[in-house]
Design a protein around this motif. Structure first.
Motif, PDB file in Angstrom:
ATOM      1  N   SER A 273       0.815  -1.226   0.000  1.00  0.00           N
ATOM      2  CA  SER A 273       0.000   0.000   0.000  1.00  0.00           C
ATOM      3  C   SER A 273       0.845   1.272   0.000  1.00  0.00           C
ATOM      4  O   SER A 273       0.328   2.373   0.020  1.00  0.00           O
ATOM      5  CB  SER A 273      -0.932   0.016   1.219  1.00  0.00           C
ATOM      6  N   GLY A 274       2.180   1.107   0.013  1.00  0.00           N
ATOM      7  CA  GLY A 274       3.061   2.259   0.139  1.00  0.00           C
ATOM      8  C   GLY A 274       3.791   2.611  -1.140  1.00  0.00           C
ATOM      9  O   GLY A 274       4.259   1.737  -1.879  1.00  0.00           O
ATOM     10  N   TYR A 275       3.864   3.902  -1.416  1.00  0.00           N
ATOM     11  CA  TYR A 275       4.520   4.411  -2.623  1.00  0.00           C
ATOM     12  C   TYR A 275       5.408   5.588  -2.233  1.00  0.00           C
ATOM     13  O   TYR A 275       5.307   6.120  -1.130  1.00  0.00           O
ATOM     14  CB  TYR A 275       3.481   4.892  -3.644  1.00  0.00           C
ATOM     15  N   TYR A 276       6.256   5.996  -3.184  1.00  0.00           N
ATOM     16  CA  TYR A 276       7.097   7.169  -2.953  1.00  0.00           C
ATOM     17  C   TYR A 276       6.946   8.126  -4.122  1.00  0.00           C
ATOM     18  O   TYR A 276       6.994   7.716  -5.286  1.00  0.00           O
ATOM     19  CB  TYR A 276       8.566   6.763  -2.796  1.00  0.00           C
ATOM     20  N   GLY A 277       6.707   9.402  -3.801  1.00  0.00           N
ATOM     21  CA  GLY A 277       6.641  10.441  -4.831  1.00  0.00           C
ATOM     22  C   GLY A 277       7.996  11.108  -4.934  1.00  0.00           C
ATOM     23  O   GLY A 277       9.012  10.433  -5.040  1.00  0.00           O
ATOM     24  N   TYR A 278       8.029  12.432  -4.906  1.00  0.00           N
ATOM     25  CA  TYR A 278       9.289  13.157  -4.821  1.00  0.00           C
ATOM     26  C   TYR A 278       9.424  13.667  -3.388  1.00  0.00           C
ATOM     27  O   TYR A 278       8.754  14.628  -3.003  1.00  0.00           O
ATOM     28  CB  TYR A 278       9.310  14.334  -5.798  1.00  0.00           C
ATOM     29  N   GLY A 279      10.249  12.994  -2.584  1.00  0.00           N
ATOM     30  CA  GLY A 279      10.471  13.440  -1.199  1.00  0.00           C
ATOM     31  C   GLY A 279       9.313  13.179  -0.260  1.00  0.00           C
ATOM     32  O   GLY A 279       9.305  13.659   0.868  1.00  0.00           O
ATOM     33  N   VAL A 280       8.313  12.426  -0.709  1.00  0.00           N
ATOM     34  CA  VAL A 280       7.120  12.203   0.120  1.00  0.00           C
ATOM     35  C   VAL A 280       6.654  10.752  -0.025  1.00  0.00           C
ATOM     36  O   VAL A 280       6.690  10.174  -1.112  1.00  0.00           O
ATOM     37  CB  VAL A 280       5.994  13.210  -0.265  1.00  0.00           C
ATOM     38  N   TRP A 281       6.254  10.166   1.100  1.00  0.00           N
ATOM     39  CA  TRP A 281       5.662   8.827   1.099  1.00  0.00           C
ATOM     40  C   TRP A 281       4.165   8.960   0.832  1.00  0.00           C
ATOM     41  O   TRP A 281       3.541   9.957   1.221  1.00  0.00           O
ATOM     42  CB  TRP A 281       5.867   8.140   2.450  1.00  0.00           C
ATOM     43  N   ILE A 282       3.585   7.960   0.178  1.00  0.00           N
ATOM     44  CA  ILE A 282       2.157   7.992  -0.172  1.00  0.00           C
ATOM     45  C   ILE A 282       1.548   6.657   0.233  1.00  0.00           C
ATOM     46  O   ILE A 282       2.062   5.600  -0.135  1.00  0.00           O
ATOM     47  CB  ILE A 282       1.980   8.208  -1.695  1.00  0.00           C
ATOM     48  N   LYS A 283       0.483   6.724   1.012  1.00  0.00           N
ATOM     49  CA  LYS A 283      -0.193   5.482   1.390  1.00  0.00           C
ATOM     50  C   LYS A 283      -1.576   5.445   0.766  1.00  0.00           C
ATOM     51  O   LYS A 283      -2.348   6.403   0.879  1.00  0.00           O
ATOM     52  CB  LYS A 283      -0.304   5.365   2.906  1.00  0.00           C
ATOM     53  N   LYS A 284      -1.881   4.344   0.090  1.00  0.00           N
ATOM     54  CA  LYS A 284      -3.196   4.193  -0.531  1.00  0.00           C
ATOM     55  C   LYS A 284      -4.026   3.162   0.230  1.00  0.00           C
ATOM     56  O   LYS A 284      -3.494   2.187   0.739  1.00  0.00           O
ATOM     57  CB  LYS A 284      -3.043   3.726  -1.981  1.00  0.00           C
ATOM     58  N   VAL A 285      -5.328   3.405   0.279  1.00  0.00           N
ATOM     59  CA  VAL A 285      -6.277   2.423   0.816  1.00  0.00           C
ATOM     60  C   VAL A 285      -7.400   2.308  -0.212  1.00  0.00           C
ATOM     61  O   VAL A 285      -7.986   3.327  -0.608  1.00  0.00           O
ATOM     62  CB  VAL A 285      -6.832   2.875   2.188  1.00  0.00           C
ATOM     63  N   ASP A 286      -7.681   1.095  -0.676  1.00  0.00           N
ATOM     64  CA  ASP A 286      -8.704   0.875  -1.722  1.00  0.00           C
ATOM     65  C   ASP A 286      -8.485   1.778  -2.935  1.00  0.00           C
ATOM     66  O   ASP A 286      -9.407   2.477  -3.385  1.00  0.00           O
ATOM     67  CB  ASP A 286     -10.128   1.117  -1.166  1.00  0.00           C
ATOM     68  N   GLU A 287      -7.246   1.819  -3.402  1.00  0.00           N
ATOM     69  CA  GLU A 287      -6.883   2.583  -4.605  1.00  0.00           C
ATOM     70  C   GLU A 287      -6.913   4.107  -4.420  1.00  0.00           C
ATOM     71  O   GLU A 287      -6.565   4.856  -5.321  1.00  0.00           O
ATOM     72  CB  GLU A 287      -7.780   2.202  -5.815  1.00  0.00           C
ATOM     73  N   GLN A 288      -7.391   4.584  -3.272  1.00  0.00           N
ATOM     74  CA  GLN A 288      -7.423   6.036  -3.018  1.00  0.00           C
ATOM     75  C   GLN A 288      -6.241   6.423  -2.128  1.00  0.00           C
ATOM     76  O   GLN A 288      -5.823   5.640  -1.276  1.00  0.00           O
ATOM     77  CB  GLN A 288      -8.725   6.426  -2.298  1.00  0.00           C
ATOM     78  N   VAL A 289      -5.736   7.657  -2.311  1.00  0.00           N
ATOM     79  CA  VAL A 289      -4.663   8.124  -1.432  1.00  0.00           C
ATOM     80  C   VAL A 289      -5.239   8.394  -0.042  1.00  0.00           C
ATOM     81  O   VAL A 289      -6.123   9.228   0.129  1.00  0.00           O
ATOM     82  CB  VAL A 289      -3.983   9.399  -1.981  1.00  0.00           C
ATOM     83  N   PHE A 290      -4.749   7.647   0.943  1.00  0.00           N
ATOM     84  CA  PHE A 290      -5.167   7.851   2.335  1.00  0.00           C
ATOM     85  C   PHE A 290      -4.371   8.989   2.959  1.00  0.00           C
ATOM     86  O   PHE A 290      -4.905   9.843   3.654  1.00  0.00           O
ATOM     87  CB  PHE A 290      -4.966   6.555   3.129  1.00  0.00           C
ATOM     88  N   LYS A 291      -3.054   9.020   2.672  1.00  0.00           N
ATOM     89  CA  LYS A 291      -2.239  10.112   3.221  1.00  0.00           C
ATOM     90  C   LYS A 291      -0.965  10.316   2.412  1.00  0.00           C
ATOM     91  O   LYS A 291      -0.433   9.395   1.787  1.00  0.00           O
ATOM     92  CB  LYS A 291      -1.866   9.839   4.677  1.00  0.00           C
ATOM     93  N   TYR A 292      -0.497  11.569   2.417  1.00  0.00           N
ATOM     94  CA  TYR A 292       0.851  11.930   1.990  1.00  0.00           C
ATOM     95  C   TYR A 292       1.612  12.159   3.284  1.00  0.00           C
ATOM     96  O   TYR A 292       1.127  12.888   4.151  1.00  0.00           O
ATOM     97  CB  TYR A 292       0.832  13.220   1.166  1.00  0.00           C
ATOM     98  N   HIS A 293       2.772  11.526   3.438  1.00  0.00           N
ATOM     99  CA  HIS A 293       3.420  11.673   4.743  1.00  0.00           C
ATOM    100  C   HIS A 293       4.937  11.667   4.655  1.00  0.00           C
ATOM    101  O   HIS A 293       5.527  11.210   3.670  1.00  0.00           O
ATOM    102  CB  HIS A 293       2.916  10.605   5.719  1.00  0.00           C
ATOM    103  N   VAL A 294       5.544  12.211   5.694  1.00  0.00           N
ATOM    104  CA  VAL A 294       7.001  12.221   5.831  1.00  0.00           C
ATOM    105  C   VAL A 294       7.329  11.723   7.232  1.00  0.00           C
ATOM    106  O   VAL A 294       6.507  11.809   8.148  1.00  0.00           O
ATOM    107  CB  VAL A 294       7.591  13.639   5.627  1.00  0.00           C
ATOM    108  N   MET A 295       8.535  11.156   7.366  1.00  0.00           N
ATOM    109  CA  MET A 295       8.945  10.679   8.681  1.00  0.00           C
ATOM    110  C   MET A 295      10.452  10.786   8.808  1.00  0.00           C
ATOM    111  O   MET A 295      11.158  10.893   7.802  1.00  0.00           O
ATOM    112  CB  MET A 295       8.493   9.242   8.897  1.00  0.00           C
TER     113      MET A 295
END
Length: 336
Positions: A273-295
């Motif tokens: 469920s996890g992806y990476y954009g440019y400098g940002v992590w992306i979590k999807k739930v049911d094909e929709q973006v649940f959150k853009y996040h950094v850690m």
């Protein structure tokens, strides 16, 4: 949202969280809470204006800086590393692009490879951390090493790639990297209390990072990290400033809509469920973006922050201990 603060307070007693938390919903209403000491020896408490180190959380700032320079026509995402940085890398592939560096798919060797080393402090045994004050100081740690895989072949989280991006920002803009971010990101977003500060010159109300030892003693992290952070990690923010960053980013104060969409595209799949954009992590739930996040995690630092598009909610959790931010973030997400 008040019940959330109660949940966090209950959890805090279990995980002994030290830091500050801010949760802001779509209409601007914010809940905030802080715990623990910014300075344990002098018993100075953390508060909502305390500045915290955020480790890798600031790779997003580096990505935004690159995107701004693309908008100005100084670079493109397909520009090759060899064409935008006047530094020799004898064993690196000539095919490495800025896109590869942004998405951790370049295949270059890392100076801190989490597969090989699990203790960041090991890095500074042979090379004292007080010598690491600028991005160029990192180069001897990976510049002459061999490629790990061909560019674009797979995702492998890479700090060295972001050091190179910082050097590219400096060369393309003619400014010191940290100065560029201060002027073009922090200032534009209204992040008045954030910056890249040196351990030996910290401003007022900055939390010291603490490493708790198995025997119950502790030490600060001043000998565990480079003396000054840069493009792969190490900026300091307040919880309010980090909230402002998300608002400025999504409000298109920092990037145009087109470039912002590029930054937020899931370029590399990391896990189910996890992806990476440019400098940002992306979590999807049911094909929709649940959150853009950094850690970010470093000795004496743990940090999580996210933007939840469905509710336009922003969460920021800053801690001056090596762990704790993840548990608080999980509690917030369960309540959302």
């Amino acid at each position: 949202m008040n019940h959330l603060v109660r949940f966090i307070q209950e959890l805090q007693t279990k995980v002994d969280f030290s830091g500050a938390v801010m949760l802001q919903n779509g209409d601007g209403h914010a809940e905030t809470v802080s715990f623990g000491y910014a300075n344990r020896a002098d018993r100075l408490k953390n508060n909502l204006e305390t500045r915290f180190g955020i480790a890798s959380g600031c790779k997003l700032f580096t990505a935004i800086a690159i995107c701004q320079l693309v908008e100005k026509g100084r670079l493109t995402f397909n520009t090759k590393l060899k064409d935008c940085l006047d530094i020799e890398f004898p064993s690196f592939s000539e095919e490495i692009t800025i896109h590869h560096l942004l998405t951790h798919t370049s295949g270059i060797p890392d100076y801190f490879d989490e597969d090989v080393m699990d203790d960041f402090e090991e890095l500074w045994i042979k090379r004292p951390m007080y010598h690491i004050r600028s991005l160029k100081d990192f180069l001897p740690m990976f510049q002459d090493e061999q490629m790990k895989f061909s560019p674009g072949e797979s995702f492998h989280y890479n700090n060295a790639g972001y050091i190179l991006l910082g050097l590219i920002v400096a060369q393309a803009s003619g400014m010191e990297f940290t100065e560029y971010v201060q002027e073009n990101i922090f200032k534009k977003a209204g992040m008045k209390n954030s910056g890249y500060f040196s351990f030996d010159a910290l401003p007022a109300n900055t939390a010291l990072g603490y490493i708790d030892l198995p025997d119950g003693n502790w030490k600060t992290n001043i000998y565990s990290l480079p003396v000054k952070g840069g493009s792969d990690g190490g900026a300091y923010v307040t919880v309010e400033d980090m909230t402002k960053l998300w608002k400025a980013l999504f409000g298109q104060l920092l990037l145009s809509e087109e470039t912002l969409n590029k930054l937020l595209t899931p370029h590399a799949q990391v896990n189910e469920s996890g992806y990476y954009g440019y400098g940002v992590w992306i979590k999807k739930v049911d094909e929709q973006v649940f959150k853009y996040h950094v850690m970010g995690y470093d000795p004496g630092v743990s940090f999580h922050s996210a933007f939840y598009p469905a509710s336009q909610t922003i969460a920021v959790v800053c801690s001056n201990k090596s762990s704790g931010a993840y548990d608080i973030m999980e509690t917030i997400e369960n309540s959302l």
